[in-house]
Design an enzyme around this catalytic site. Structure first.
Site, PDB file in Angstrom:
ATOM      1  N   ASP A  13       0.857  -1.173   0.000  1.00  0.00           N
ATOM      2  CA  ASP A  13       0.000   0.000   0.000  1.00  0.00           C
ATOM      3  C   ASP A  13       0.904   1.237   0.000  1.00  0.00           C
ATOM      4  OD1 ASP A  13      -2.388   1.588   0.455  1.00  0.00           O
ATOM      5  OD2 ASP A  13      -1.701   1.802   2.514  1.00  0.00           O
ATOM      6  N   ASP A  15      -0.334   5.221   0.812  1.00  0.00           N
ATOM      7  CA  ASP A  15      -0.621   6.227   1.842  1.00  0.00           C
ATOM      8  C   ASP A  15      -0.692   5.594   3.225  1.00  0.00           C
ATOM      9  OD1 ASP A  15      -0.805   7.813  -0.344  1.00  0.00           O
ATOM     10  OD2 ASP A  15      -2.916   8.316  -0.140  1.00  0.00           O
ATOM     11  N   ASP A 211      -1.794  -0.523   5.954  1.00  0.00           N
ATOM     12  CA  ASP A 211      -2.164   0.079   7.244  1.00  0.00           C
ATOM     13  C   ASP A 211      -3.660   0.291   7.427  1.00  0.00           C
ATOM     14  OD1 ASP A 211      -2.282   2.223   5.277  1.00  0.00           O
ATOM     15  OD2 ASP A 211      -2.443   3.584   6.995  1.00  0.00           O
TER      16      ASP A 211
END
Length: 268
Positions: A13, A15, A211
Site C-alpha cells: 500500500d 498512503d 495500514d
C-alpha cells in the site's frame, strides 16, 4: 524466513504505509528500496491511487515498469512474457459508476460527495496533495471515492443498492470507495500472480504491507503480512490464522514499513 536471494515480491500500500500519512514522504524507506532494486525484487504498488499517479511515482522510486494494482484493485497492469503491457479491468468503467451513483442519489436521497463533485481546491484541502497531484488523482478509470455524509442506517441501504448494480463499497483511510463487485486488492493480486512468474518459473514468495481496512484482503492473501500502525478509526481485521506470518508494527508509515521488512526478510 525468506531472504533477498529468494523469489520475493513485495506488495505494498502507499498512503500511510510506504508513504507517510501526512507528508507523503518515503525517505525513511530508501535504504530498503535500494536493497530491493539491487536484488531485482519487484515492488508491486497496491493502492487506491490511479494509474496516472502510480506511474510517475514508480519512476521516482526507481521501479519503472513494475506491475501495479490501482484504484483498490479495480485495475491491474503488468508486462507479459512478450514485454507487452496487459491491463485487467474488473467491471464497470468510471463514467458508468458515476452515472449509477447519480441515479442512486436521486432515487434514495443518499447524502455523499464523490470525487467528481469536489473542486480541485476542496480535494487539495482534504488530501493535502498539491494541485498537480490532485489532477492525477482525478484521472480515474474504475472506481469512485466519496465522503459519506449520511447516517449508518442509510449506509446499510447504500451498500444494498450498490449490490443490485454489481458494485460494492470499500472503506479506505480518507474516503469510501465504490468499486465493481468482486474486485479488490486480493482479487487483483490473485490475477497478477496467475499471470506472472519469476524468470526461473518459480512461484513468488509474497510479503504484503498495509495500514488500512481496505488492505486486509491483500494482507490475507500474501505469504507474509505486515500490518503497519495506522490512523484509521477501523482496525485492520485479518481472517488468516497463521499468526507467525503476521507482524504488527510499532511505528507508523515508512518507518513501520522498514520495521516489517526487517522482521520478515533475513539479510544474512
Amino acid at each position: 524466513m525468506p531472504n533477498l536471494q529468494d523469489p520475493l515480491m513485495i506488495v505494498t500500500d502507499l498512503d500511510g504505509s510506504l508513504l507517510d500519512h501526512h507528508t507523503y514522504s518515503w525517505q525513511p524507506a530508501e535504504s530498503w528500496l535500494a536493497r530491493l532494486r539491487e536484488a531485482q525484487i519487484p515492488l508491486v504498488i497496491c493502492t487506491s491511487k490511479t494509474s496516472a499517479e502510480i506511474i510517475p511515482l514508480q519512476q521516482r522510486l526507481g521501479f519503472s515498469g513494475a506491475p501495479f494494482i490501482a484504484e483498490n484493485g479495480a485495475l491491474v497492469q503488468i508486462d507479459n512474457a512478450k514485454g507487452e503491457m496487459v491491463r485487467y479491468h474488473a467491471g464497470k468503467n468510471y463514467d458508468e459508476i458515476c452515472h449509477c451513483l447519480r441515479r442512486l442519489q436521486q432515487q434514495h436521497h443518499f447524502r455523499f460527495t464523490g470525487f467528481v463533485d469536489f473542486t480541485e481546491k476542496e480535494l487539495a484541502d482534504i488530501t493535502g496533495l498539491p494541485p498537480a497531484s490532485v489532477a492525477l488523482a482525478r484521472m480515474r478509470e474504475a472506481s469512485e471515492p466519496l465522503v459519506w455524509r449520511d447516517s449508518d442506517e442509510q449506509l446499510v441501504r447504500f451498500r444494498q443498492a450498490l449490490e443490485q448494480e454489481a458494485l460494492m463499497l470499500v472503506e479506505g483511510g480518507r474516503f469510501w470507495h465504490v468499486m465493481p463487485k468482486g474486485s479488490g486488492k486480493d482479487a487483483a493480486l490473485r490475477w497478477l500472480l496467475q499471470n506472472m512468474t519469476t524468470s526461473g518459473g518459480k512461484r513468488f514468495i509474497t510479503v504484503g504491507l498495509g495500514d488500512g481496512p481496505n488492505d486486509a484482503p491483500m494482507l490475507d492473501s500474501v505469504d507474509y503480512a505486515v500490518v503497519i500502525k495506522g490512523y484509521s478509526k477501523s482496525p485492520v481485521a485479518l481472517t488468516r490464522q497463521d499468526e507467525r506470518h503476521v507482524y504488527q508494527t510499532m511505528e507508523y508509515g515508512p518507518t513501520g514499513w522498514c520495521e516489517g521488512l526487517d522482521y520478515f526478510i533475513s539479510q544474512e
